[in-house]
Design a protein around this motif. Structure first.
Motif, PDB file in Angstrom:
ATOM      1  N   VAL A 153       0.839  -1.205   0.000  1.00 48.72           N
ATOM      2  CA  VAL A 153       0.000   0.000   0.000  1.00 48.72           C
ATOM      3  C   VAL A 153       0.873   1.255   0.000  1.00 48.72           C
ATOM      4  CG1 VAL A 153      -1.678   1.336   1.319  1.00 48.72           C
ATOM      5  CG2 VAL A 153      -1.950  -1.135   1.100  1.00 48.72           C
ATOM      6  N   GLY A 154       1.866   1.292   0.893  1.00 46.33           N
ATOM      7  CA  GLY A 154       2.747   2.455   0.951  1.00 46.33           C
ATOM      8  C   GLY A 154       3.514   2.658  -0.343  1.00 46.33           C
ATOM      9  N   GLY A 155       4.057   1.564  -0.903  1.00 43.94           N
ATOM     10  CA  GLY A 155       4.792   1.675  -2.161  1.00 43.94           C
ATOM     11  C   GLY A 155       3.896   2.138  -3.295  1.00 43.94           C
ATOM     12  N   MET A 156       2.661   1.647  -3.329  1.00 44.34           N
ATOM     13  CA  MET A 156       1.714   2.045  -4.374  1.00 44.34           C
ATOM     14  C   MET A 156       1.374   3.534  -4.280  1.00 44.34           C
ATOM     15  SD  MET A 156      -2.187   0.697  -4.919  1.00 44.34           S
ATOM     16  CE  MET A 156      -2.642   1.351  -3.297  1.00 44.34           C
ATOM     17  N   LEU A 157       1.115   4.011  -3.067  1.00 45.65           N
ATOM     18  CA  LEU A 157       0.767   5.418  -2.901  1.00 45.65           C
ATOM     19  C   LEU A 157       1.957   6.332  -3.207  1.00 45.65           C
ATOM     20  CD1 LEU A 157      -1.460   5.247   0.309  1.00 45.65           C
ATOM     21  CD2 LEU A 157      -2.191   5.661  -2.045  1.00 45.65           C
ATOM     22  N   LEU A 158       3.149   5.917  -2.817  1.00 48.66           N
ATOM     23  CA  LEU A 158       4.339   6.709  -3.154  1.00 48.66           C
ATOM     24  C   LEU A 158       4.590   6.702  -4.659  1.00 48.66           C
ATOM     25  CD1 LEU A 158       6.893   5.843  -0.322  1.00 48.66           C
ATOM     26  CD2 LEU A 158       5.588   7.950  -0.630  1.00 48.66           C
ATOM     27  N   HIS A 159       4.296   5.571  -5.289  1.00 48.51           N
ATOM     28  CA  HIS A 159       4.440   5.467  -6.738  1.00 48.51           C
ATOM     29  C   HIS A 159       3.525   6.466  -7.440  1.00 48.51           C
ATOM     30  CE1 HIS A 159       4.925   3.562 -10.675  1.00 48.51           C
ATOM     31  NE2 HIS A 159       3.612   3.525 -10.771  1.00 48.51           N
ATOM     32  N   CYS A 160       2.268   6.497  -7.023  1.00 50.28           N
ATOM     33  CA  CYS A 160       1.313   7.431  -7.619  1.00 50.28           C
ATOM     34  C   CYS A 160       1.712   8.885  -7.334  1.00 50.28           C
ATOM     35  CB  CYS A 160      -0.091   7.159  -7.091  1.00 50.28           C
ATOM     36  SG  CYS A 160      -0.770   5.565  -7.603  1.00 50.28           S
ATOM     37  N   LYS A 161       2.210   9.128  -6.136  1.00 50.19           N
ATOM     38  CA  LYS A 161       2.653  10.472  -5.781  1.00 50.19           C
ATOM     39  C   LYS A 161       3.828  10.906  -6.648  1.00 50.19           C
ATOM     40  CE  LYS A 161       4.409  13.160  -1.855  1.00 50.19           C
ATOM     41  NZ  LYS A 161       4.791  13.104  -0.416  1.00 50.19           N
ATOM     42  N   SER A 162       4.747   9.992  -6.897  1.00 56.14           N
ATOM     43  CA  SER A 162       5.898  10.287  -7.751  1.00 56.14           C
ATOM     44  C   SER A 162       5.449  10.638  -9.165  1.00 56.14           C
ATOM     45  CB  SER A 162       6.848   9.089  -7.771  1.00 56.14           C
ATOM     46  OG  SER A 162       7.916   9.290  -8.676  1.00 56.14           O
ATOM     47  N   LEU A 163       4.438   9.938  -9.657  1.00 58.81           N
ATOM     48  CA  LEU A 163       3.932  10.223 -11.007  1.00 58.81           C
ATOM     49  C   LEU A 163       3.216  11.570 -11.066  1.00 58.81           C
ATOM     50  CD1 LEU A 163       2.472   6.707 -11.931  1.00 58.81           C
ATOM     51  CD2 LEU A 163       4.692   7.657 -12.556  1.00 58.81           C
ATOM     52  N   ARG A 164       2.444  11.873 -10.027  1.00 57.62           N
ATOM     53  CA  ARG A 164       1.697  13.138 -10.017  1.00 57.62           C
ATOM     54  C   ARG A 164       2.613  14.344  -9.944  1.00 57.62           C
ATOM     55  NH1 ARG A 164      -1.219  10.569  -5.983  1.00 57.62           N
ATOM     56  NH2 ARG A 164      -0.364  12.016  -4.440  1.00 57.62           N
ATOM     57  N   ARG A 165       3.664  14.218  -9.146  1.00 53.96           N
ATOM     58  CA  ARG A 165       4.529  15.373  -8.887  1.00 53.96           C
ATOM     59  C   ARG A 165       5.794  15.387  -9.739  1.00 53.96           C
ATOM     60  NH1 ARG A 165       4.339  16.539  -2.341  1.00 53.96           N
ATOM     61  NH2 ARG A 165       2.062  16.647  -2.150  1.00 53.96           N
ATOM     62  N   PHE A 166       5.948  14.374 -10.598  1.00 53.16           N
ATOM     63  CA  PHE A 166       7.121  14.318 -11.464  1.00 53.16           C
ATOM     64  C   PHE A 166       8.419  14.394 -10.651  1.00 53.16           C
ATOM     65  CE2 PHE A 166       3.623  16.349 -13.693  1.00 53.16           C
ATOM     66  CZ  PHE A 166       3.522  15.583 -14.845  1.00 53.16           C
ATOM     67  N   GLU A 167       8.503  13.555  -9.619  1.00 55.34           N
ATOM     68  CA  GLU A 167       9.664  13.600  -8.742  1.00 55.34           C
ATOM     69  C   GLU A 167      10.085  12.197  -8.339  1.00 55.34           C
ATOM     70  OE1 GLU A 167       8.214  15.856  -5.439  1.00 55.34           O
ATOM     71  OE2 GLU A 167       7.218  14.138  -4.493  1.00 55.34           O
ATOM     72  N   HIS A 168      11.332  12.090  -7.913  1.00 55.70           N
ATOM     73  CA  HIS A 168      11.859  10.813  -7.444  1.00 55.70           C
ATOM     74  C   HIS A 168      11.336  10.520  -6.035  1.00 55.70           C
ATOM     75  CE1 HIS A 168      14.605  10.185 -10.785  1.00 55.70           C
ATOM     76  NE2 HIS A 168      14.967  11.453 -10.692  1.00 55.70           N
ATOM     77  N   SER A 169      11.466   9.261  -5.645  1.00 56.03           N
ATOM     78  CA  SER A 169      10.983   8.863  -4.315  1.00 56.03           C
ATOM     79  C   SER A 169      12.117   8.619  -3.329  1.00 56.03           C
ATOM     80  CB  SER A 169      10.152   7.583  -4.432  1.00 56.03           C
ATOM     81  OG  SER A 169      10.978   6.485  -4.780  1.00 56.03           O
ATOM     82  N   GLY A 170      13.352   8.790  -3.786  1.00 53.08           N
ATOM     83  CA  GLY A 170      14.477   8.509  -2.897  1.00 53.08           C
ATOM     84  C   GLY A 170      14.696   7.027  -2.661  1.00 53.08           C
ATOM     85  N   GLY A 171      14.096   6.193  -3.502  1.00 52.09           N
ATOM     86  CA  GLY A 171      14.251   4.744  -3.350  1.00 52.09           C
ATOM     87  C   GLY A 171      13.231   4.108  -2.431  1.00 52.09           C
TER      88      GLY A 171
END
Length: 315
Positions: A153-171
């Motif tokens: 769940v956390g990885g999925m939400l961070l994935h979507c956030k990365s796509l929305r904001r055009f930014e990296h997730s820091g791994g």
């Protein structure tokens, strides 16, 4: 828009010359050209299978389906040259568990959110103890069906956030998905030594459905609270596996040989037992405890996860 079956009639091989078959078909897709190439063999059954394509036939048709799409299965071997028999993980996914990790670490709840997370987890332990009592094999299996949810769940939400904001997730996307996969491998291992009853399988449906949605909403509202909950869940998991080990040492649970999947996944010696597996799993849970408490601390400091490099491969 000519279908491949147009070229697979019985009369076609006698009409088309070799030059016509080899010539590029203008306006026709790769699928049509590959069907035309199969005509030269004269095997009508083979033509039919290739015309059907990836329709998902029986097991005996798997070779034709794979070769049609060009996705030949990779051949993987162990270090000693013997074939690798697992498809759910590969040799480069295996590791040796770090058994030296401190199992007694505990995050003392101070803030209101921390206390909410702590007592939420404690309140969940009471019905679990009542339901499973001393059946730690089934308890571990059921625990892993829940423990594998937060990372996904956390990885999925961070994935979507990365796509929305055009930014990296820091791994952190990869780190949380690694955690989810590791917890799922725990489940696959305990499935080899425990046979869940029908009502326990039904319980998985109910608990997973409730927990997934609750954690999903919790992570959207407050990631620091969500990660703190998982940190305390992992502390409880360490306690459960410690009790599991005591039952094994006292002879109340048979110390059976370790399942082959566990021996390959954790690179255990061939003569390993269930006790060795539980030790490895408990060490994994301790690492997940550290990762989630660390993630919560980052949010408590008013920062984003991407600002701190994720502990990739931390097992």
């Amino acid at each position: 828009m000519v279908s491949p079956r147009f070229f697979s009639t019985a009369a076609t091989p006698g009409v088309l010359s070799n030059d016509m078959v080899k010539a590029p078909a203008v306006g026709l897709g790769v699928r049509c050209r590959s069907s035309m190439a199969a005509i030269g063999g004269g095997d009508k059954e083979q033509e039919k299978k290739q015309a059907v394509g990836g329709g998902g036939g029986s097991a005996k048709d798997d070779k034709e389906i794979v070769s049609y799409w060009g996705l030949d299965p990779t051949k993987v071997s162990k270090e000693d040259g013997s074939p690798w028999k697992w498809t759910c993980f590969r040799p480069w996914d295996t590791y040796r568990a770090d058994l030296s990790i401190d199992l007694k670490k505990h995050h003392a709840p101070v803030t209101v959110l921390d206390k909410m997370a702590y007592w939420t987890v404690k309140s969940l332990r009471w019905p679990t103890d009542l339901f499973f009592q001393r059946r730690y094999g089934c308890r571990a299996m059921m625990l892993e069906t829940v423990a594998a949810v937060p990372g996904m769940v956390g990885g999925m939400l961070l994935h979507c956030k990365s796509l929305r904001r055009f930014e990296h997730s820091g791994g952190w996307i990869k780190a949380l998905l690694e955690e989810a996969e590791n917890e799922r491998m725990h489940l696959m291992t305990f499935m080899e030594v425990s046979d869940p009853r029908w009502y326990e399988r039904a319980l998985v449906f109910a608990v997973q459905g409730i927990f997934f949605n609750a954690y999903f909403l919790g992570y959207i509202i407050s990631p620091k609270f969500a990660h703190r909950v998982v940190g305390y869940l992992e502390e409880e998991a360490i306690h459960s596996y410690t009790e599991f080990l005591k039952e094994l040492d006292n002879g109340n649970i048979e110390n059976v040989p370790a399942p082959p999947i566990a021996i390959d996944y954790w690179r255990l010696p061939p003569n390993s037992t269930l006790r060795d597996v539980v030790l490895a799993v408990r060490a994994d849970e301790a690492h997940h405890r550290d990762v989630n408490h660390f993630a919560s601390d980052i949010h408590y400091q008013g920062r984003q996860l991407k600002e701190a490099p994720a502990p990739l491969g931390y097992h």
